[in-house]
Enzyme design. Structure first.
Site, PDB file in Angstrom:
ATOM      1  N   ASP A  12     -51.731   7.100  31.193  1.00 27.26           N
ATOM      2  CA  ASP A  12     -52.827   7.259  31.061  1.00 27.26           C
ATOM      3  C   ASP A  12     -52.942   5.656  30.961  1.00 27.26           C
ATOM      4  OD1 ASP A  12     -53.230   9.660  29.924  1.00 27.26           O
ATOM      5  OD2 ASP A  12     -52.657   9.341  27.491  1.00 27.26           O
ATOM      6  N   ASP A  13     -54.756   5.445  31.215  1.00 28.95           N
ATOM      7  CA  ASP A  13     -54.872   3.581  31.008  1.00 28.95           C
ATOM      8  C   ASP A  13     -54.772   2.668  32.445  1.00 28.95           C
ATOM      9  OD1 ASP A  13     -54.836   3.916  27.843  1.00 28.95           O
ATOM     10  OD2 ASP A  13     -53.030   3.105  27.605  1.00 28.95           O
ATOM     11  N   HIS A 126     -59.204   7.764  25.236  1.00 29.99           N
ATOM     12  CA  HIS A 126     -58.345   6.322  25.139  1.00 29.99           C
ATOM     13  C   HIS A 126     -58.181   6.821  23.870  1.00 29.99           C
ATOM     14  CE1 HIS A 126     -56.200   2.962  24.958  1.00 29.99           C
ATOM     15  NE2 HIS A 126     -57.072   2.246  25.227  1.00 29.99           N
TER      16      HIS A 126
END
Length: 263
Positions: A12-13, A126
């Site tokens: 993620d991210d 998120h």
């Protein structure tokens, strides 16, 4: 002899900062990831996305509603800056999310497609915001026409961190999973990877537990970074540990010992 269980591993991210991007790209090059979830609200997203060209991973939209500022003018009229997660949870639970969320979801989808040249391969959120009341129907509506998978936060498996897993499932995850099934939107069979990002955590032991728990078709989400930390990142130390383990031979050995293959 039983067949190996398949596990997707999603970092993620991507796009948050250089250290995060370095960690994710290094693991993608090693084929330790099957997917990368991208933040498109940071101004650096177009530059970051160029580095993903040629990476042998699925790339998805990491819908952001809690950090930085909205892309869409319609939502910026209400939120010059995104609220913190706690405030967003309260507004969603009370049915008080502002107008403009549909515009924001479309703006983030469009920004992803403009830079990548294609729609996302999957959708998630998120801090799991994609499952919240007032948000999930927008995400499912975006995913349905292309049959894009949506991250399943309704079946969050352990061991450990039962309260945090229960909160994630209760904050819309179970409803999202049920409605996605009804609408024929694909999902992973379960989600593993929840912990508290404690600097003292033994990440290998955590992963070993998740590998034993994960059913076929589950998704392990992770947050690697490499070569320092990005400014203001509260989980920077955890990111470095995750990257080091996932890049190591120990991860490969643990996959084999658990009868799990990436796919």
């Amino acid at each position: 002899m039983s067949a190996a269980r398949r596990l997707a591993v999603c970092a993620d991210d991507f796009g948050q900062g250089p250290a995060v991007d370095r960690g994710i790209l290094a693991l993608a090059e090693q084929r330790r990831l099957t997917a990368v979830s991208c933040l498109v609200t940071p101004r650096r997203w177009p530059t970051a996305a160029r580095a993903l060209r040629g990476a042998q991973v699925a790339t998805g939209l990491h819908l952001n509603l809690t950090e930085g500022e909205p892309l869409s003018p319609a939502l910026r009229r209400h939120w010059p800056q995104f609220p913190r997660l706690g405030a967003l949870l309260a507004m969603a639970g009370l049915g008080r999310l502002p107008p403009g969320l549909a515009d924001e979801v479309q703006a983030q989808l469009s920004r992803f497609a403009e830079v990548r040249g294609a729609a996302p391969d999957f959708l998630d959120g998120h801090q799991h915001v994609h499952a919240l009341p007032g948000v999930r129907h927008l995400v499912l509506a975006a995913a349905r026409p292309w049959q894009r998978p949506v991250r399943n936060t309704g079946r969050v498996l352990g061991p450990g961190f039962g309260f945090k897993r229960a909160v994630i499932a209760a904050c819309g995850g179970r409803v999202l999973a049920r409605v996605a099934r009804q609408q024929g939107v694909p999902q992973p069979s379960a989600l593993v990877g929840v912990y508290d990002f404690d600097p003292a955590a033994d990440y290998r032991t955590l992963v070993q537990g998740w590998l034993q728990t994960a059913p076929d078709g589950a998704l392990l989400f992770c947050h690697p970074a490499l070569g320092g930390s990005d400014p203001g990142d509260p989980i920077a130390a955890a990111r470095q540990r995750e990257a080091a383990y996932l890049a190591s031979d120990l991860f490969v050995q643990d996959l084999a010992a658990a009868g799990v293959v990436l796919g």
